[in-house]
Design a protein around this motif. Sequence first.
Motif, PDB file in Angstrom:
ATOM      1  N   LEU A   1      -0.363  -5.911   2.255  1.00 23.26           N
ATOM      2  CA  LEU A   1      -0.819  -4.523   2.078  1.00 23.26           C
ATOM      3  C   LEU A   1      -1.558  -4.420   0.759  1.00 23.26           C
ATOM      4  O   LEU A   1      -1.087  -4.907  -0.264  1.00 23.26           O
ATOM      5  CB  LEU A   1       0.373  -3.558   2.079  1.00 23.26           C
ATOM      6  CG  LEU A   1       1.204  -3.490   3.359  1.00 23.26           C
ATOM      7  CD1 LEU A   1       2.295  -2.428   3.221  1.00 23.26           C
ATOM      8  CD2 LEU A   1       0.316  -3.155   4.563  1.00 23.26           C
ATOM      9  N   ILE A   2      -2.730  -3.783   0.828  1.00 24.95           N
ATOM     10  CA  ILE A   2      -3.517  -3.632  -0.406  1.00 24.95           C
ATOM     11  C   ILE A   2      -3.887  -2.166  -0.617  1.00 24.95           C
ATOM     12  O   ILE A   2      -3.788  -1.351   0.306  1.00 24.95           O
ATOM     13  CB  ILE A   2      -4.833  -4.452  -0.361  1.00 24.95           C
ATOM     14  CG1 ILE A   2      -5.643  -4.064   0.892  1.00 24.95           C
ATOM     15  CG2 ILE A   2      -4.567  -5.945  -0.374  1.00 24.95           C
ATOM     16  CD1 ILE A   2      -7.108  -4.333   0.734  1.00 24.95           C
ATOM     17  N   GLN A   3      -4.327  -1.867  -1.832  1.00 24.33           N
ATOM     18  CA  GLN A   3      -4.850  -0.530  -2.114  1.00 24.33           C
ATOM     19  C   GLN A   3      -6.366  -0.611  -1.955  1.00 24.33           C
ATOM     20  O   GLN A   3      -6.999  -1.569  -2.426  1.00 24.33           O
ATOM     21  CB  GLN A   3      -4.507  -0.131  -3.549  1.00 24.33           C
ATOM     22  CG  GLN A   3      -4.976   1.277  -3.868  1.00 24.33           C
ATOM     23  CD  GLN A   3      -4.481   1.785  -5.211  1.00 24.33           C
ATOM     24  OE1 GLN A   3      -4.438   1.045  -6.194  1.00 24.33           O
ATOM     25  NE2 GLN A   3      -4.115   3.049  -5.260  1.00 24.33           N
ATOM     26  N   ARG A   4      -6.959   0.366  -1.280  1.00 25.71           N
ATOM     27  CA  ARG A   4      -8.415   0.385  -1.156  1.00 25.71           C
ATOM     28  C   ARG A   4      -9.022   0.483  -2.554  1.00 25.71           C
ATOM     29  O   ARG A   4      -8.531   1.222  -3.387  1.00 25.71           O
ATOM     30  CB  ARG A   4      -8.842   1.606  -0.323  1.00 25.71           C
ATOM     31  CG  ARG A   4      -9.308   1.249   1.070  1.00 25.71           C
ATOM     32  CD  ARG A   4      -9.430   2.442   1.969  1.00 25.71           C
ATOM     33  NE  ARG A   4     -10.397   3.451   1.532  1.00 25.71           N
ATOM     34  CZ  ARG A   4     -10.720   4.521   2.247  1.00 25.71           C
ATOM     35  NH1 ARG A   4     -10.167   4.723   3.436  1.00 25.71           N
ATOM     36  NH2 ARG A   4     -11.592   5.397   1.797  1.00 25.71           N
ATOM     37  N   GLU A   5     -10.119  -0.240  -2.766  1.00 16.74           N
ATOM     38  CA  GLU A   5     -10.775  -0.243  -4.076  1.00 16.74           C
ATOM     39  C   GLU A   5     -11.101   1.189  -4.517  1.00 16.74           C
ATOM     40  O   GLU A   5     -10.955   1.542  -5.685  1.00 16.74           O
ATOM     41  CB  GLU A   5     -12.047  -1.092  -3.950  1.00 16.74           C
ATOM     42  CG  GLU A   5     -12.581  -1.698  -5.213  1.00 16.74           C
ATOM     43  CD  GLU A   5     -11.530  -2.397  -6.069  1.00 16.74           C
ATOM     44  OE1 GLU A   5     -11.448  -2.011  -7.253  1.00 16.74           O
ATOM     45  OE2 GLU A   5     -10.803  -3.284  -5.569  1.00 16.74           O
TER      46      GLU A   5
ATOM     47  N   ILE B   1      -5.044  13.892  -3.874  1.00 19.23           N
ATOM     48  CA  ILE B   1      -4.946  12.810  -4.870  1.00 19.23           C
ATOM     49  C   ILE B   1      -3.700  11.958  -4.590  1.00 19.23           C
ATOM     50  O   ILE B   1      -3.760  10.730  -4.573  1.00 19.23           O
ATOM     51  CB  ILE B   1      -4.937  13.394  -6.306  1.00 19.23           C
ATOM     52  CG1 ILE B   1      -6.311  14.008  -6.599  1.00 19.23           C
ATOM     53  CG2 ILE B   1      -4.590  12.326  -7.340  1.00 19.23           C
ATOM     54  CD1 ILE B   1      -6.423  14.769  -7.914  1.00 19.23           C
ATOM     55  N   GLY B   2      -2.584  12.638  -4.311  1.00 17.00           N
ATOM     56  CA  GLY B   2      -1.347  11.912  -4.005  1.00 17.00           C
ATOM     57  C   GLY B   2      -1.472  11.056  -2.755  1.00 17.00           C
ATOM     58  O   GLY B   2      -0.979   9.933  -2.691  1.00 17.00           O
ATOM     59  N   ARG B   3      -2.167  11.576  -1.753  1.00 19.61           N
ATOM     60  CA  ARG B   3      -2.307  10.813  -0.501  1.00 19.61           C
ATOM     61  C   ARG B   3      -3.169   9.576  -0.702  1.00 19.61           C
ATOM     62  O   ARG B   3      -2.881   8.516  -0.172  1.00 19.61           O
ATOM     63  CB  ARG B   3      -2.909  11.695   0.589  1.00 19.61           C
ATOM     64  CG  ARG B   3      -1.915  12.727   1.081  1.00 19.61           C
ATOM     65  CD  ARG B   3      -2.389  13.297   2.387  1.00 19.61           C
ATOM     66  NE  ARG B   3      -1.578  14.440   2.775  1.00 19.61           N
ATOM     67  CZ  ARG B   3      -1.846  15.193   3.815  1.00 19.61           C
ATOM     68  NH1 ARG B   3      -2.917  14.946   4.540  1.00 19.61           N
ATOM     69  NH2 ARG B   3      -1.075  16.212   4.118  1.00 19.61           N
ATOM     70  N   MET B   4      -4.259   9.732  -1.463  1.00 19.08           N
ATOM     71  CA  MET B   4      -5.147   8.570  -1.623  1.00 19.08           C
ATOM     72  C   MET B   4      -4.533   7.511  -2.530  1.00 19.08           C
ATOM     73  O   MET B   4      -4.583   6.324  -2.225  1.00 19.08           O
ATOM     74  CB  MET B   4      -6.500   9.015  -2.169  1.00 19.08           C
ATOM     75  CG  MET B   4      -7.369   9.609  -1.079  1.00 19.08           C
ATOM     76  SD  MET B   4      -9.022   9.957  -1.661  1.00 19.08           S
ATOM     77  CE  MET B   4      -8.797  11.600  -2.299  1.00 19.08           C
ATOM     78  N   THR B   5      -3.934   7.958  -3.645  1.00 20.84           N
ATOM     79  CA  THR B   5      -3.415   6.947  -4.576  1.00 20.84           C
ATOM     80  C   THR B   5      -2.173   6.250  -3.996  1.00 20.84           C
ATOM     81  O   THR B   5      -1.873   5.126  -4.370  1.00 20.84           O
ATOM     82  CB  THR B   5      -3.122   7.558  -5.965  1.00 20.84           C
ATOM     83  OG1 THR B   5      -2.316   8.733  -5.779  1.00 20.84           O
ATOM     84  CG2 THR B   5      -4.404   7.951  -6.674  1.00 20.84           C
ATOM     85  N   GLY B   6      -1.473   6.905  -3.056  1.00 18.87           N
ATOM     86  CA  GLY B   6      -0.289   6.279  -2.445  1.00 18.87           C
ATOM     87  C   GLY B   6      -0.599   5.512  -1.174  1.00 18.87           C
ATOM     88  O   GLY B   6       0.282   4.916  -0.561  1.00 18.87           O
TER      89      GLY B   6
ATOM     90  N   TYR C   1      -0.651   2.923   5.661  1.00 21.10           N
ATOM     91  CA  TYR C   1       0.670   3.412   5.255  1.00 21.10           C
ATOM     92  C   TYR C   1       0.508   4.366   4.082  1.00 21.10           C
ATOM     93  O   TYR C   1      -0.565   4.490   3.502  1.00 21.10           O
ATOM     94  CB  TYR C   1       1.537   2.237   4.784  1.00 21.10           C
ATOM     95  CG  TYR C   1       1.859   1.245   5.871  1.00 21.10           C
ATOM     96  CD1 TYR C   1       3.015   1.365   6.616  1.00 21.10           C
ATOM     97  CD2 TYR C   1       0.997   0.189   6.146  1.00 21.10           C
ATOM     98  CE1 TYR C   1       3.324   0.458   7.616  1.00 21.10           C
ATOM     99  CE2 TYR C   1       1.292  -0.728   7.147  1.00 21.10           C
ATOM    100  CZ  TYR C   1       2.458  -0.582   7.870  1.00 21.10           C
ATOM    101  OH  TYR C   1       2.753  -1.477   8.860  1.00 21.10           O
ATOM    102  N   HIS C   2       1.618   4.997   3.734  1.00 24.02           N
ATOM    103  CA  HIS C   2       1.661   5.740   2.475  1.00 24.02           C
ATOM    104  C   HIS C   2       2.996   5.429   1.832  1.00 24.02           C
ATOM    105  O   HIS C   2       4.028   5.453   2.504  1.00 24.02           O
ATOM    106  CB  HIS C   2       1.522   7.254   2.725  1.00 24.02           C
ATOM    107  CG  HIS C   2       1.332   7.987   1.438  1.00 24.02           C
ATOM    108  ND1 HIS C   2       2.366   8.268   0.582  1.00 24.02           N
ATOM    109  CD2 HIS C   2       0.204   8.449   0.833  1.00 24.02           C
ATOM    110  CE1 HIS C   2       1.896   8.889  -0.481  1.00 24.02           C
ATOM    111  NE2 HIS C   2       0.588   9.008  -0.360  1.00 24.02           N
TER     112      HIS C   2
END
Length: 217
Positions: free
Chosen positions: A157-161, A121-126, A137-138
């Motif tokens: 840089l964006i967050q994946r949907e 969860i931490g890896r995906m949300t970051g 990146y993270h």
Amino acid sequence: MNLILLGAPGSGKGTQALRLSKEFNIPHISTGDIFREAVLTGTDLGKKAKVFMDKGKLVPDEIVVGIVKERLEKLDAKDGFLLDGFPRTILQAFALKDELAKLDKKLKAVIDIEVGEQELIGRMTGRRVCVDCKKVYHLIFEPPENQDYCDACSGRLIQREDDKIDTVRNRLVIYTEQTKPLIDYYKKEGVLHSINGEQDVENVFKDIITAIKGEYE
Ligand code: AP5
Ligand code: MG
Ligand code: ZN
């Protein structure tokens, strides 16, 4: 050398695939990347796939299988390939088996990158991705110099949907229900290697190489 990277969403498949594809000089085939590109360019495939991806669901097998078969028949996959994110259901695994038999190819190894749920969860949300060069990146583990722009190309840089927390939870449920059974399937086929994914990127890579090399010797 024909390889598969298994592992939950966020386990580091894409990160390791970049390195492995260079190391062995084989194409990196990521179904997730293929779909994201199709979404970006607005093709029919992209429009279909987006509906599932945004909910954290799997794109239907009949769509995915056709794409992978076509990709494996391309010339650059002749001497090897690295599949990232495929197969993801038992039906996809069967379809791959048929296709490999048809092409007279064998799987060298299936690498399962193991990471616990909290860490996933931490890896995906970051995670943050460059819109231009697609570098990943993270925010904590591999931070860019400026949190909004890519170090490599200055792209945004964006967050994946699908990296928003609710979708992340759905993806993890789907992974457990539909993809995890593949671990046992490939164990029975005698090609599975489980790797501790909760180490830094370099050490995960070293362990994968050791596992694969064990296969040659
Ligand atoms: P896809 O793109 O395949 O996503 P996924 O499997 O959910 O995996 P991710 O890309 O999220 O994670 P990853 O394992 O590549 O981790 P990464 O290296 O980026 O699929 C997306 C969607 O497409 C699916 O939900 C589905 O809808 C559809 N789809 C795709 N294939 C399909 C199929 N076969 N059938 C049906 N539908 C399909 O790393 C994650 C983060 O962690 C990054 O920020 C990274 O910098 C960081 N990180 C990596 N390694 C480490 C480490 N060792 N230590 C600390 N941080 C690390
Ligand atoms: Mg990925
Ligand atoms: Zn970039």
